[in-house]
Design an enzyme around this catalytic site. Structure first.
Site, PDB file in Angstrom:
ATOM      1  N   LYS A   1     -34.015 -43.191 -43.267  1.00 21.99           N
ATOM      2  CA  LYS A   1     -33.797 -42.745 -44.646  1.00 21.99           C
ATOM      3  C   LYS A   1     -32.373 -42.222 -44.800  1.00 21.99           C
ATOM      4  O   LYS A   1     -31.894 -41.456 -43.962  1.00 21.99           O
ATOM      5  CB  LYS A   1     -34.812 -41.663 -45.005  1.00 21.99           C
TER       6      LYS A   1
ATOM      7  N   SER B   1     -38.778 -39.517 -52.770  1.00 17.59           N
ATOM      8  CA  SER B   1     -37.447 -40.033 -52.487  1.00 17.59           C
ATOM      9  C   SER B   1     -37.416 -41.030 -51.317  1.00 17.59           C
ATOM     10  O   SER B   1     -36.373 -41.646 -51.049  1.00 17.59           O
ATOM     11  CB  SER B   1     -36.491 -38.872 -52.172  1.00 17.59           C
TER      12      SER B   1
ATOM     13  N   SER C   1     -42.222 -36.580 -51.448  1.00 16.58           N
ATOM     14  CA  SER C   1     -41.399 -37.755 -51.166  1.00 16.58           C
ATOM     15  C   SER C   1     -41.946 -38.659 -50.073  1.00 16.58           C
ATOM     16  O   SER C   1     -41.461 -39.773 -49.900  1.00 16.58           O
ATOM     17  CB  SER C   1     -39.977 -37.322 -50.798  1.00 16.58           C
TER      18      SER C   1
END
Length: 469
Positions: free
Chosen positions: A76, A151, A175
Site C-alpha cells: 500500500k 483507503s 480502510s
C-alpha cells in the site's frame, strides 16, 4: 491451471514442493496485471518485468526463506518499501523513493515475499475512496464507474481481479473493511497493537490506525497476519498474538452473533444493504449459529464525537508540519486541511472528554462479549458510489455533514482497537458487492478467523470474480 486464481496458501505450498516455480508465478502475475490493471488502476509504481523475473529466479535457486517464499505482493502506497516511491497519493511526495522498509514490509520480505510495486490509496489515506492527484482513481472491477472504496482500495481491487493473492493494507476508519466489502474479498483489522507501525513520532497517544492483511480467503489472512504480527522492541504498546494459522481449522461451534443493524436507526443505510445483510444472517443461522438482534448499546453520536476529535488530533499531529508551510499547504486536499485545522484547535479538555467517552464505550463493549462471540454490522452504509464524486453527500435522504460521516458504521471497532474482519455477504440488485463486519473481543483474532473460515467454506463468495477481462 489459472495460477492467478489460486490462494496464497496453495501457491506457497506448490512453490515449496517445486510443483510451481516462483518464475512461473511471477510471469502469470505480470501477465494478469498487463491485462486488467489499465482498466482498474490498482497497482502503481510497478517494478520492471525483467528485474522481477530475475528476483523470482533467485528465489527458485534458494531454500524457502519463509511462509511467503516466492509470492508476489504490492505494498500500500502509504508504507515505505526500499527503492520504491512512496507518494502517499500526494504531489508533495510524488517520486520520493524510500531508503528503507517500514517494519511490516521488512517482515514480508524476510518471509520470502517479492515486492513488485505499490497499491493505490487516497491522498494520505484520508477518505474511503481511492483517488489522488498522483496516480488517479482506482475503479471498482464490478462496475468501472464506481468507487473501489479505500483507503486500501488498490489492494482490494488487485485481489478481486487476480493481480495479487495477498495484500497488506491499513485501517484507521474502515480502510481494510470497506474496500474489501466493495470488492468481494476479505479484509482484517487486527487487534490494535498486534501489528507494529513505523517507530516514528508519538508512540503513545495515537492508538487508532493499524496495518493488517487482505486476501480472498481467511486462510490467506491468517498466513499473512502471522507474518505481520508480533511485538517490536522499538514500540511500547505492542500486543503478542499467538500464531493464528495453526488454529484456523478449529470448528468455532455455535457462534453467538449480536446483530447491531443500523444502530437503532442512528446510521442511515442505502436501500438493500440491510436486506442483503439479513440474508447473510439467515445463512449464519443455517450454520447453527445463534443470531440475536441487539438494541443500541451506546450512544452513536457520543461515539462519533469522540472519534472525530481523536482522529483530527492524530492527523494534525502527523501532518501539521505540511500545513505550517504555505507552499505545501496549497497542495493538501480539503479533507486534510479540515482535519489538521480541527486537530490544532483542540483543547486538552476536549481530548480528555473524548478519551473518557472512548473508555465508556470500551467498557460497554466488553460487557457485550460476555453474551456474544462477535458483534455484526454492515461494512459500509452505502453501495459503491459514483467514482466521479469525492464522497457521497447523502444516504437515503440524510445529508452527510463531513467527508467521512458516510462511514460511521466502522467506528465502533476502530475507536477502541477491536479486531474486525469483513466477510463477503454477496451482491445487491445492481450486481455490486457488500460485506459484513464481524467484531471480536480484544485479542480474539484467531477466533474471528475461525469464524470467517467457517463462513468461507459455506459460501465461497470471492470465487464470484468480476467479469473484467
Amino acid at each position: 491451471m489459472d495460477v492467478t486464481g489460486l490462494d496464497a496458501v496453495d501457491l506457497a505450498g506448490r512453490i515449496a514442493a517445486r510443483e510451481l516455480s516462483a518464475v512461473e508465478v511471477m510471469r502469470a502475475t505480470l501477465e494478469r496485471i498487463a491485462a486488467v490493471n489499465p482498466a482498474v488502476n490498482a497497482i502503481v509504481s510497478l517494478r520492471p518485468q525483467a528485474e522481477l523475473l530475475r528476483e523470482a529466479a533467485r528465489a527458485d535457486a534458494q531454500t524457502a526463506r519463509g511462509p511467503l517464499h516466492g509470492l508476489p505482493i504490492a505494498i500500500k502506497d502509504l508504507a515505505d518499501a526500499a527503492e520504491l516511491p512512496t507518494s502517499q497519493g500526494s504531489p508533495l511526495f510524488a517520486g520520493q523513493v524510500a531508503a528503507a522498509d517500514d517494519p511490516v514490509v521488512a517482515r514480508l520480505r524476510a518471509a520470502g515475499a517479492i515486492v513488485i510495486g505499490k497499491t493505490n490509496t487516497p491522498e494520505f489515506g484520508l477518505g474511503s475512496h481511492t483517488y489522488n492527484p498522483v496516480h488517479g482513481a482506482t475503479h471498482n472491477p464490478y462496475d468501472l464507474s464506481r468507487s473501489a472504496g479505500g483507503s486500501s482500495g488498490g489492494a482490494a481491487v488487485a485481489l478481486a481481479t487476480g493481480m495479487l493473492c495477498i495484500a497488506d493494507g491499513s485501517d484507521m476508519m474502515g480502510s481494510l473493511r470497506n474496500p474489501a466489502a466493495w470488492n468481494n474479498v476479505y479484509g482484517m483489522r487486527p487487534t490494535w497493537g498486534a501489528v507494529p507501525s513505523e517507530a516514528e513520532g508519538d508512540l503513545f497517544l495515537h492508538q487508532l490506525s493499524t496495518s493488517g492483511p487482505m486476501a480472498r480467503s481467511p486462510g490467506d489472512l491468517a498466513l499473512l497476519l502471522d507474518v505481520m504480527a508480533g511485538p517490536d522492541p522499538r514500540q511500547p504498546l505492542g500486543l503478542a498474538l499467538a500464531p493464528v494459522r495453526d488454529r484456523l481449522g478449529v470448528d468455532p461451534g455455535a457462534v453467538r452473533v449480536g446483530w447491531l443493524a443500523d444502530w437503532g436507526g442512528a446510521l442511515p443505510l442505502d436501500p438493500g444493504v440491510l436486506d442483503l445483510c439479513g440474508a447473510a444472517l439467515g445463512q449464519m443461522s443455517g450454520l447453527g449459529w445463534q443470531v440475536e438482534d441487539l438494541s443500541p448499546p451506546f450512544d452513536a453520536e457520543a461515539m462519533w464525537e469522540s472519534w472525530i476529535t481523536l482522529r483530527s488530533f492524530s492527523v494534525a499531529s502527523g501532518k501539521g508540519a505540511l500545513y505550517e508551510d504555505p507552499a505545501k499547504r496549497v497542495h493538501l486536499k480539503p479533507a486534510a486541511v479540515w482535519e489538521i485545522e480541527r486537530g490544532r484547535a483542540m483543547s486538552g479538555r476536549a481530548l480528555q472528554a473524548a478519551s473518557h467517552r472512548r473508555s465508556d464505550w470500551f467498557r460497554a463493549a466488553m460487557g457485550l462479549f460476555d453474551r456474544f462471540d462477535v458483534l455484526a454490522l454492515p461494512s459500509a452504509q452505502t453501495w459503491p458510489f459514483d467514482g466521479a464524486l469525492d464522497y457521497p453527500r447523502q444516504i437515503a435522504g440524510h445529508a452527510m455533514d463531513t467527508y467521512h460521516r458516510w462511514m460511521q458504521v466502522v467506528v465502533p471497532a476502530s475507536l477502541i482497537g477491536l479486531p474486525a474482519v469483513n466477510i463477503p455477504a454477496g451482491f445487491g440488485e445492481a450486481g455490486l458487492p457488500m460485506g459484513l463486519q464481524l467484531i471480536g473481543r480484544r485479542g480474539s483474532d484467531a477466533q474471528l478467523l475461525q469464524i470467517a473460515e467457517r463462513w468461507h467454506q459455506a459460501t465461497r463468495w470471492p470465487q464470484e470474480r468480476p467479469a473484467l477481462r
